[in-house]
Design a protein around this motif. Sequence first.
Motif, PDB file in Angstrom:
ATOM      1  N   LYS A 116       0.820  -1.207   0.000  1.00 31.17           N
ATOM      2  CA  LYS A 116       0.000   0.000   0.000  1.00 31.17           C
ATOM      3  C   LYS A 116       0.856   1.260   0.000  1.00 31.17           C
ATOM      4  O   LYS A 116       0.386   2.334  -0.305  1.00 31.17           O
ATOM      5  CB  LYS A 116      -0.932  -0.002   1.206  1.00 31.17           C
ATOM      6  CG  LYS A 116      -1.936  -1.134   1.166  1.00 31.17           C
ATOM      7  CD  LYS A 116      -2.722  -1.206   2.433  1.00 31.17           C
ATOM      8  CE  LYS A 116      -3.667  -2.369   2.352  1.00 31.17           C
ATOM      9  NZ  LYS A 116      -3.545  -3.301   3.427  1.00 31.17           N
TER      10      LYS A 116
ATOM     11  N   THR B 255      -2.187   3.902  -4.532  1.00 27.13           N
ATOM     12  CA  THR B 255      -3.278   4.151  -5.461  1.00 27.13           C
ATOM     13  C   THR B 255      -3.528   5.638  -5.623  1.00 27.13           C
ATOM     14  O   THR B 255      -3.361   6.412  -4.686  1.00 27.13           O
ATOM     15  CB  THR B 255      -4.586   3.485  -4.977  1.00 27.13           C
ATOM     16  OG1 THR B 255      -4.886   3.971  -3.675  1.00 27.13           O
ATOM     17  CG2 THR B 255      -4.465   1.982  -4.931  1.00 27.13           C
TER      18      THR B 255
ATOM     19  N   ALA C 243      -9.563   5.894  -5.094  1.00 23.66           N
ATOM     20  CA  ALA C 243     -10.203   4.693  -4.572  1.00 23.66           C
ATOM     21  C   ALA C 243     -10.901   3.941  -5.692  1.00 23.66           C
ATOM     22  O   ALA C 243     -11.584   4.528  -6.515  1.00 23.66           O
ATOM     23  CB  ALA C 243     -11.192   5.065  -3.477  1.00 23.66           C
ATOM     24  N   SER C 244     -10.713   2.622  -5.707  1.00 25.52           N
ATOM     25  CA  SER C 244     -11.376   1.819  -6.728  1.00 25.52           C
ATOM     26  C   SER C 244     -12.764   1.383  -6.277  1.00 25.52           C
ATOM     27  O   SER C 244     -13.608   1.042  -7.079  1.00 25.52           O
ATOM     28  CB  SER C 244     -10.530   0.589  -7.061  1.00 25.52           C
ATOM     29  OG  SER C 244     -10.325  -0.196  -5.900  1.00 25.52           O
ATOM     30  N   ASN C 245     -12.986   1.404  -4.979  1.00 24.52           N
ATOM     31  CA  ASN C 245     -14.268   1.000  -4.423  1.00 24.52           C
ATOM     32  C   ASN C 245     -14.620   1.968  -3.298  1.00 24.52           C
ATOM     33  O   ASN C 245     -14.503   1.631  -2.128  1.00 24.52           O
ATOM     34  CB  ASN C 245     -14.169  -0.445  -3.891  1.00 24.52           C
ATOM     35  CG  ASN C 245     -15.503  -0.953  -3.408  1.00 24.52           C
ATOM     36  OD1 ASN C 245     -16.545  -0.486  -3.815  1.00 24.52           O
ATOM     37  ND2 ASN C 245     -15.463  -1.930  -2.516  1.00 24.52           N
ATOM     38  N   PRO C 246     -15.019   3.193  -3.656  1.00 23.67           N
ATOM     39  CA  PRO C 246     -15.260   4.206  -2.617  1.00 23.67           C
ATOM     40  C   PRO C 246     -16.230   3.741  -1.540  1.00 23.67           C
ATOM     41  O   PRO C 246     -17.229   3.099  -1.830  1.00 23.67           O
ATOM     42  CB  PRO C 246     -15.839   5.385  -3.391  1.00 23.67           C
ATOM     43  CG  PRO C 246     -15.397   5.183  -4.790  1.00 23.67           C
ATOM     44  CD  PRO C 246     -15.312   3.685  -4.978  1.00 23.67           C
ATOM     45  N   THR C 247     -15.883   4.053  -0.318  1.00 24.58           N
ATOM     46  CA  THR C 247     -16.739   3.716   0.811  1.00 24.58           C
ATOM     47  C   THR C 247     -17.951   4.635   0.821  1.00 24.58           C
ATOM     48  O   THR C 247     -17.991   5.647   0.139  1.00 24.58           O
ATOM     49  CB  THR C 247     -15.967   3.896   2.129  1.00 24.58           C
ATOM     50  OG1 THR C 247     -15.463   5.221   2.168  1.00 24.58           O
ATOM     51  CG2 THR C 247     -14.864   2.875   2.256  1.00 24.58           C
TER      52      THR C 247
ATOM     53  N   HIS D  86     -11.534   7.912   1.202  1.00 22.22           N
ATOM     54  CA  HIS D  86     -11.914   6.751   0.387  1.00 22.22           C
ATOM     55  C   HIS D  86     -10.716   5.834   0.144  1.00 22.22           C
ATOM     56  O   HIS D  86     -10.825   4.617   0.258  1.00 22.22           O
ATOM     57  CB  HIS D  86     -12.487   7.192  -0.962  1.00 22.22           C
ATOM     58  CG  HIS D  86     -13.872   7.737  -0.905  1.00 22.22           C
ATOM     59  ND1 HIS D  86     -14.916   7.075  -0.312  1.00 22.22           N
ATOM     60  CD2 HIS D  86     -14.378   8.884  -1.389  1.00 22.22           C
ATOM     61  CE1 HIS D  86     -16.019   7.791  -0.424  1.00 22.22           C
ATOM     62  NE2 HIS D  86     -15.716   8.909  -1.076  1.00 22.22           N
ATOM     63  N   ARG D  87      -9.564   6.410  -0.187  1.00 23.87           N
ATOM     64  CA  ARG D  87      -8.387   5.595  -0.503  1.00 23.87           C
ATOM     65  C   ARG D  87      -7.914   4.796   0.703  1.00 23.87           C
ATOM     66  O   ARG D  87      -7.598   3.614   0.581  1.00 23.87           O
ATOM     67  CB  ARG D  87      -7.254   6.474  -1.040  1.00 23.87           C
ATOM     68  CG  ARG D  87      -7.567   6.981  -2.430  1.00 23.87           C
ATOM     69  CD  ARG D  87      -6.364   7.533  -3.166  1.00 23.87           C
ATOM     70  NE  ARG D  87      -5.746   8.658  -2.492  1.00 23.87           N
ATOM     71  CZ  ARG D  87      -4.425   8.860  -2.453  1.00 23.87           C
ATOM     72  NH1 ARG D  87      -3.610   8.045  -3.042  1.00 23.87           N
ATOM     73  NH2 ARG D  87      -3.936   9.908  -1.845  1.00 23.87           N
TER      74      ARG D  87
ATOM     75  N   SER E 197      -9.699   3.930   3.306  1.00 19.51           N
ATOM     76  CA  SER E 197     -10.738   2.953   3.614  1.00 19.51           C
ATOM     77  C   SER E 197     -10.675   1.785   2.638  1.00 19.51           C
ATOM     78  O   SER E 197     -10.731   0.617   3.031  1.00 19.51           O
ATOM     79  CB  SER E 197     -12.109   3.616   3.562  1.00 19.51           C
ATOM     80  OG  SER E 197     -13.118   2.662   3.752  1.00 19.51           O
ATOM     81  N   ASP E 198     -10.526   2.093   1.368  1.00 21.03           N
ATOM     82  CA  ASP E 198     -10.458   1.082   0.313  1.00 21.03           C
ATOM     83  C   ASP E 198      -9.292   0.125   0.545  1.00 21.03           C
ATOM     84  O   ASP E 198      -9.357  -1.043   0.166  1.00 21.03           O
ATOM     85  CB  ASP E 198     -10.316   1.793  -1.039  1.00 21.03           C
ATOM     86  CG  ASP E 198     -10.561   0.886  -2.226  1.00 21.03           C
ATOM     87  OD1 ASP E 198     -11.424  -0.004  -2.132  1.00 21.03           O
ATOM     88  OD2 ASP E 198      -9.891   1.081  -3.251  1.00 21.03           O
ATOM     89  N   ASN E 199      -8.241   0.597   1.186  1.00 16.10           N
ATOM     90  CA  ASN E 199      -7.049  -0.214   1.426  1.00 16.10           C
ATOM     91  C   ASN E 199      -6.967  -0.778   2.847  1.00 16.10           C
ATOM     92  O   ASN E 199      -5.926  -1.265   3.260  1.00 16.10           O
ATOM     93  CB  ASN E 199      -5.799   0.611   1.118  1.00 16.10           C
ATOM     94  CG  ASN E 199      -5.601   0.744  -0.370  1.00 16.10           C
ATOM     95  OD1 ASN E 199      -5.131  -0.185  -1.015  1.00 16.10           O
ATOM     96  ND2 ASN E 199      -5.993   1.872  -0.939  1.00 16.10           N
TER      97      ASN E 199
END
Length: 158
Positions: free
Chosen positions: A18, A90, A93-97, A112-113, A115-117
């Motif tokens: 990460k 990253t 974020a690829s999958n925003p919370t 988001h980033r 959280s996503d990680n």
Amino acid sequence: MAETPAPTATPKSFYNEKVNIDVIKALVEKANSAPEVVFKDVPKDSPTAKTIELAARLGIVKGHADGSFKPNQSISRAEIVYMLSKVMNTSSASNPTKFNDIAGSWAEDAIHRLSDNGIINGAGDGSFNPNAKATRSESLLMILRLLNVSLGHSLDID
């Protein structure tokens, strides 16, 4: 009788996937060529002056519009997340919370980033509380997760 060589441990990387070491190297290169950063409320002889200046030159922290840093001011959860996001691998974020209280926040992408990680989880009620003061334990937990430190095992510190 021949001696058996001692087993060699494979060192664990100090950072995980990460953390983008190339980003860190680029930040350091940029900092080395950046002009001196001076904040009107951080005396040059302060024990933290060099650290604050380096963090500013690295682009991890910024001062306030009035030229101050406010070194004794509490830090918010959004601010610590923003600083830690500077070394994430990253760019977004690829999958925003779906935290229910960060829409429009200046730190929304960083939140988001992380959280996503798996670096942050929120408050458990669907919120993140970005403007709340970050406690030392919250900040430390985020840093340990970013550095991939296992909390279930003892640390070997030389």
